[in-house]
Design a protein around this motif. Sequence first.
Motif, PDB file in Angstrom:
ATOM      1  N   ALA A  30       5.590  -8.098  36.982  1.00 47.26           N
ATOM      2  CA  ALA A  30       5.030  -8.812  38.367  1.00 47.26           C
ATOM      3  C   ALA A  30       4.333  -7.715  39.088  1.00 47.26           C
ATOM      4  O   ALA A  30       3.522  -8.141  40.021  1.00 47.26           O
ATOM      5  CB  ALA A  30       6.492  -9.504  39.006  1.00 47.26           C
ATOM      6  N   ARG A  31       5.135  -6.389  39.066  1.00 51.40           N
ATOM      7  CA  ARG A  31       4.501  -5.288  40.083  1.00 51.40           C
ATOM      8  C   ARG A  31       3.190  -4.922  39.594  1.00 51.40           C
ATOM      9  O   ARG A  31       2.212  -4.658  40.337  1.00 51.40           O
ATOM     10  CB  ARG A  31       5.449  -4.278  40.035  1.00 51.40           C
ATOM     11  CG  ARG A  31       6.851  -4.487  40.677  1.00 51.40           C
ATOM     12  CD  ARG A  31       7.011  -4.665  42.228  1.00 51.40           C
ATOM     13  NE  ARG A  31       6.606  -6.130  42.442  1.00 51.40           N
ATOM     14  CZ  ARG A  31       6.914  -7.157  42.397  1.00 51.40           C
ATOM     15  NH1 ARG A  31       8.251  -7.244  41.598  1.00 51.40           N
ATOM     16  NH2 ARG A  31       6.276  -8.407  42.519  1.00 51.40           N
ATOM     17  N   LYS A  36       9.975  -6.007  31.276  1.00 53.57           N
ATOM     18  CA  LYS A  36      10.840  -6.819  32.202  1.00 53.57           C
ATOM     19  C   LYS A  36       9.722  -7.560  33.025  1.00 53.57           C
ATOM     20  O   LYS A  36       8.996  -7.114  33.587  1.00 53.57           O
ATOM     21  CB  LYS A  36      11.679  -5.874  33.365  1.00 53.57           C
ATOM     22  CG  LYS A  36      13.067  -5.120  32.492  1.00 53.57           C
ATOM     23  CD  LYS A  36      14.010  -5.150  33.442  1.00 53.57           C
ATOM     24  CE  LYS A  36      15.235  -4.401  32.812  1.00 53.57           C
ATOM     25  NZ  LYS A  36      15.436  -3.150  33.295  1.00 53.57           N
ATOM     26  N   ASP A  37      10.285  -8.808  33.440  1.00 56.06           N
ATOM     27  CA  ASP A  37       9.179  -9.765  34.236  1.00 56.06           C
ATOM     28  C   ASP A  37       9.198  -9.103  35.647  1.00 56.06           C
ATOM     29  O   ASP A  37       8.096  -9.146  36.101  1.00 56.06           O
ATOM     30  CB  ASP A  37       9.951 -10.989  34.448  1.00 56.06           C
ATOM     31  CG  ASP A  37      10.398 -11.778  33.111  1.00 56.06           C
ATOM     32  OD1 ASP A  37       9.847 -11.422  32.176  1.00 56.06           O
ATOM     33  OD2 ASP A  37      11.058 -12.819  33.116  1.00 56.06           O
ATOM     34  N   GLU A  38      10.198  -8.526  36.047  1.00 56.58           N
ATOM     35  CA  GLU A  38      10.007  -7.774  37.472  1.00 56.58           C
ATOM     36  C   GLU A  38       8.910  -6.669  37.483  1.00 56.58           C
ATOM     37  O   GLU A  38       8.004  -6.455  38.387  1.00 56.58           O
ATOM     38  CB  GLU A  38      11.251  -7.238  37.824  1.00 56.58           C
ATOM     39  CG  GLU A  38      11.328  -6.033  39.049  1.00 56.58           C
ATOM     40  CD  GLU A  38      10.945  -6.904  40.236  1.00 56.58           C
ATOM     41  OE1 GLU A  38      10.771  -8.137  40.279  1.00 56.58           O
ATOM     42  OE2 GLU A  38      10.426  -6.183  41.140  1.00 56.58           O
ATOM     43  N   ILE A  75       6.428 -13.353  41.382  1.00 59.49           N
ATOM     44  CA  ILE A  75       7.708 -13.594  40.895  1.00 59.49           C
ATOM     45  C   ILE A  75       7.657 -14.628  39.670  1.00 59.49           C
ATOM     46  O   ILE A  75       6.824 -15.497  39.559  1.00 59.49           O
ATOM     47  CB  ILE A  75       8.665 -14.578  41.971  1.00 59.49           C
ATOM     48  CG1 ILE A  75       8.758 -13.752  43.370  1.00 59.49           C
ATOM     49  CG2 ILE A  75      10.079 -14.614  41.257  1.00 59.49           C
ATOM     50  CD1 ILE A  75       9.155 -14.780  44.315  1.00 59.49           C
ATOM     51  N   SER A 108       3.987 -16.879  45.249  1.00 59.22           N
ATOM     52  CA  SER A 108       3.686 -16.195  44.174  1.00 59.22           C
ATOM     53  C   SER A 108       2.553 -16.840  43.320  1.00 59.22           C
ATOM     54  O   SER A 108       1.850 -16.311  42.576  1.00 59.22           O
ATOM     55  CB  SER A 108       4.972 -16.037  43.341  1.00 59.22           C
ATOM     56  OG  SER A 108       4.780 -16.100  42.036  1.00 59.22           O
ATOM     57  N   ASP A 166      11.809  -0.102  33.223  1.00 58.36           N
ATOM     58  CA  ASP A 166      10.893  -1.345  33.156  1.00 58.36           C
ATOM     59  C   ASP A 166      10.884  -2.120  31.924  1.00 58.36           C
ATOM     60  O   ASP A 166       9.976  -2.933  32.169  1.00 58.36           O
ATOM     61  CB  ASP A 166       9.437  -0.534  33.653  1.00 58.36           C
ATOM     62  CG  ASP A 166       9.348   0.310  34.662  1.00 58.36           C
ATOM     63  OD1 ASP A 166       9.778  -0.164  35.851  1.00 58.36           O
ATOM     64  OD2 ASP A 166       8.579   1.329  34.694  1.00 58.36           O
TER      65      ASP A 166
END
Length: 576
Positions: free
Chosen positions: A94-95, A89-91, A483, A546, A72
């Motif tokens: 985002a979650r 992490k951007d991901e 996103i 998004s 993460d």
Amino acid sequence: MSYVLDEIINQKLKNAFQELGLDVKYAAAKTSDRPDLSDFQCNGALALAKSEKKNPREIGENIAARLREDKDLAKVSVDGPGFLNISLKDEFLARVLDKMAADERFGCAKTEHPKTVVLDYGGPNVAKEMHVGHLRSGVIGESMRRIEAFVGNKPISDVHFGDWGTPIGMILAEVIAADGNLDKMESYDIAEITRFYKQANTRCKEDPAAKETARVITAKFQDGDPVYRKAWQHIRKVSVEAVKENYRELGVHFDLWLGESDAHETCFEIKRIAEEKGLLEYDDGAYIIRLDEGSKPKPPVIIEKSDGGFTYQATDLATIKMRVDDLHADEIIYFVDKRQSLHFEQVFEAAEKLGIAPGVKLQHIGFGTVNGADGKPFKTRDGGVMNLADMIKMSKDKVAESMPPADESKGISQAYIDRLVEQVAVGAIKFQDLKNNIASGYIFELDDFANFDGKTGPYIQYAVARINSIMRKNQNLTPGAIIITNPEERSLALKLSQLNNVVFRAESEREPSIISDYVYTLAQLFSSFYNTSPIMGAATPEIASSRLALAKLTRDILVKLLEVLGIEAPEVMLKA
Ligand code: ARG
């Protein structure tokens, strides 16, 4: 389900510390002071090194090595003497936002052990029109009430009406002087009663005999003289009605409309407890409680004056006892002008000695005055005290200037405009009151406070209305998974993820300005985001969805926080 980013990061740190056999007490991260370097920082390695006499950089590197295995996290570095800098992490970010968006509390936690918090604010007095000084107490107290409720505590607000002291005797004496008796009392409205009070004030200042008469009447009235009590009932009733109207307009709510009068019987008990504990002293005709002469000696608390009347301090002590015994308060917080600090220090110390509030936290949140351009407490043009109703009216007039004329053909009715003027004017007054550190006073700038640009209520209300309009224009699109594609989206997302932290800090520090600062930053970040990240011109439908989701979440959080500040968020804003 609560889902708090800070807690997730702390858990990651704890796991790493545990695996390395380090004391998890130091495994805590905070939002980075250097957002250019990282999202979070942890100073645990430094503290650990000190207590274990080890090299902080080495400890830091060991922790960092573990954290780098976490999928993460994007970057973990050890900087300076041993600070850990952590970026997500951007991901992963985002979650986190997806989870916030899916939850009605935006992932915010609820306190595990709810406390009963009694909030004492408002504090208006009979027969006196409320002035701007009463504004702050009401506005700040109301916001704290909402913050307490949001975090899961049980707030109980009490207006603590000033309905008992010498002003009553003064008014009664004045009416008797004018009419010969109190027969006409019930025909007088608040304006007339206020006028009697003003006259009495001048008279008592000039004439010691008038003051003495008022004192004698006050004592008889407090002893229960039926004629005086009946007249007082009326004075109290019309005063409460006037005050209720003012507070209704400001959206300030009280669970209890108790007054100083309700504490009268318990004052006898306070005196008795003081006597039993050997704390009561008879001094120059008065009953007092001496306070410890510590580093900062305080004058004694006077329980009963030489003329037999209980004091403001006695009333507050009795009220504490009632709030503890009847309301089961865990905390009692007072929102009162900081010029009353000594009073509360004395009362709290006496409460401790009397043992009437064991384990109960007593706290005075003192605030500064609302000032005019000259830096002195706000006055009307002719030098009088500005009353609250006039101030609200003045603000509404100012806001009304910036509104377009009604136009039924466009669906803009006069009724909508009138309502909007009220929402914007009150929002502007309140935001101005809550945007500064509570303890400091501020200058009331009629030209600035309702400006649509800058750190004002209307600016935030505009931000909300703008997102509402974006949502309307994109009705064919559904908000989707977040996103992150550019720095503006990321900054907004990261800020949004701090919501829980902000609300809980405002609660523990009893500082609503932490929320108003945050709300302002969010509105600004949204603006930069929307300038760089169009929805209609997005590269893919997923990115458009998004961005719509980010816009919606920002709007929903802004609306929620405005509500917590006690400010309304109109669906549509209008400008001339
Ligand atoms: N009525 C008081 C005043 O106008 C304020 C009351 C504040 N609350 C309290 N519990 N003392 O100064």
